[in-house]
Enzyme design. Structure first.
Site, PDB file in Angstrom:
ATOM      1  N   LYS A  58      -4.337   3.780   7.869  1.00 24.45           N
ATOM      2  CA  LYS A  58      -3.867   2.710   8.770  1.00 24.45           C
ATOM      3  C   LYS A  58      -2.606   2.042   8.218  1.00 24.45           C
ATOM      4  O   LYS A  58      -1.631   1.841   8.937  1.00 24.45           O
ATOM      5  CB  LYS A  58      -4.967   1.656   8.985  1.00 24.45           C
ATOM      6  CG  LYS A  58      -6.255   2.216   9.587  1.00 24.45           C
ATOM      7  CD  LYS A  58      -7.270   1.127   9.864  1.00 24.45           C
ATOM      8  CE  LYS A  58      -7.772   0.386   8.645  1.00 24.45           C
ATOM      9  NZ  LYS A  58      -8.541   1.220   7.688  1.00 24.45           N
ATOM     10  N   ARG A 115      -6.202  -2.420  -6.772  1.00 18.23           N
ATOM     11  CA  ARG A 115      -7.221  -2.943  -5.849  1.00 18.23           C
ATOM     12  C   ARG A 115      -8.606  -2.695  -6.436  1.00 18.23           C
ATOM     13  O   ARG A 115      -9.008  -1.550  -6.643  1.00 18.23           O
ATOM     14  CB  ARG A 115      -7.099  -2.256  -4.476  1.00 18.23           C
ATOM     15  CG  ARG A 115      -6.100  -2.943  -3.581  1.00 18.23           C
ATOM     16  CD  ARG A 115      -6.001  -2.267  -2.227  1.00 18.23           C
ATOM     17  NE  ARG A 115      -7.237  -2.287  -1.456  1.00 18.23           N
ATOM     18  CZ  ARG A 115      -7.305  -1.976  -0.174  1.00 18.23           C
ATOM     19  NH1 ARG A 115      -6.199  -1.649   0.482  1.00 18.23           N
ATOM     20  NH2 ARG A 115      -8.458  -1.997   0.458  1.00 18.23           N
TER      21      ARG A 115
END
Ligand code: AP5
Length: 193
Positions: free
Chosen positions: A14, A134
């Site tokens: 995405k 992350r």
């Protein structure tokens, strides 16, 4: 305004495709994941609350995310349109977005969903985790939890938009450029004439 939703599981591409789409269609990128990570890096109360959920692969509560989307939308008055990435992720968020669209006298033109197999997703996320910083990318248990949350809480959002006749699935495996062309073909069918 021309508003799109890019839908798909964690790691489906995405973010990668959003960068190309906002450039091509002149849209404002609204990624709830990026907005939350920005709040975390600034150590705001919202960011501190969100981090506890994100580190475990859980969704941040709807009211927090919806409030954040509302104010981002207001900050970008005059935008040609928005590309929603990672939002809506629950039916409650989809209903809130419908209401926001009505309030702003606009609508969602299309929802494009990237479809990628789970083994490929795990590979991509663990690989990104080596360099992304992350915390939710480094632990396979957390990654699998994100998929479970996607299956339980987010797939019903697809049903919401299928019923509205706005949902187009796209194969999300292969070259980034090939996938981008397929997305653009789907999006172009919804462009205002
Ligand atoms: P968020 O930041 O939205 O992450 P996500 O949905 O888990 O998606 P990712 O960013 O991991 O993947 P992506 O689909 O964008 O793929 P990308 O292009 O990066 O959310 C993170 C967390 O925030 C959530 O778990 C939740 O806690 C919270 N949150 C966010 N929004 C929320 C909401 N609305 N409500 C509640 N909580 C919310 O690609 C992944 C990797 O694959 C990259 O390394 C990329 O280079 C690579 N790649 C991309 N395309 C290809 C390709 N075609 N072939 C090979 N590799 C590829």
């Amino acid at each position: 305004m021309f508003n799109l939703i890019l839908f798909g599981p964690p790691g489906s591409g995405k973010g990668t495709q959003s960068d190309k789409l906002v450039e091509k269609y002149g849209l404002v990128h609204l990624s709830t994941g990026n907005l939350l990570r920005e709040e975390i890096s600034q150590m705001t109360p919202l960011g501190i609350e969100a981090k506890a959920f994100m580190d475990k692969g859980q969704l941040v509560p709807d009211e927090v995310v919806i409030g954040m989307v509302d104010s981002y939308f207001d900050k970008h008055r005059g935008a040609k349109g928005f590309l929603f990435d990672g939002f809506p992720r629950t039916v409650a968020q989809a209903v809130a977005l419908d209401k926001l669209m009505v309030k702003k006298k606009t609508s969602i033109a299309a929802v494009v969903a990237l479809e990628v197999g789970e083994d490929e997703l795990v590979k991509r996320l663990l690989n990104r985790g080596k360099t992304s910083g992350r915390s939710d990318d480094t632990d396979e248990i957390v990654i699998r939890k994100r998929f479970a949350v996607y299956r339980n809480d987010t797939t019903p959002v697809a049903v919401h938009y299928r019923k509205a006749g706005k949902f187009t699935p796209i194969v999300g495996e292969g070259s980034v450029d090939g996938i981008f062309s397929a997305i653009c073909s789907a999006v172009d069918q919804h462009l205002p004439s």
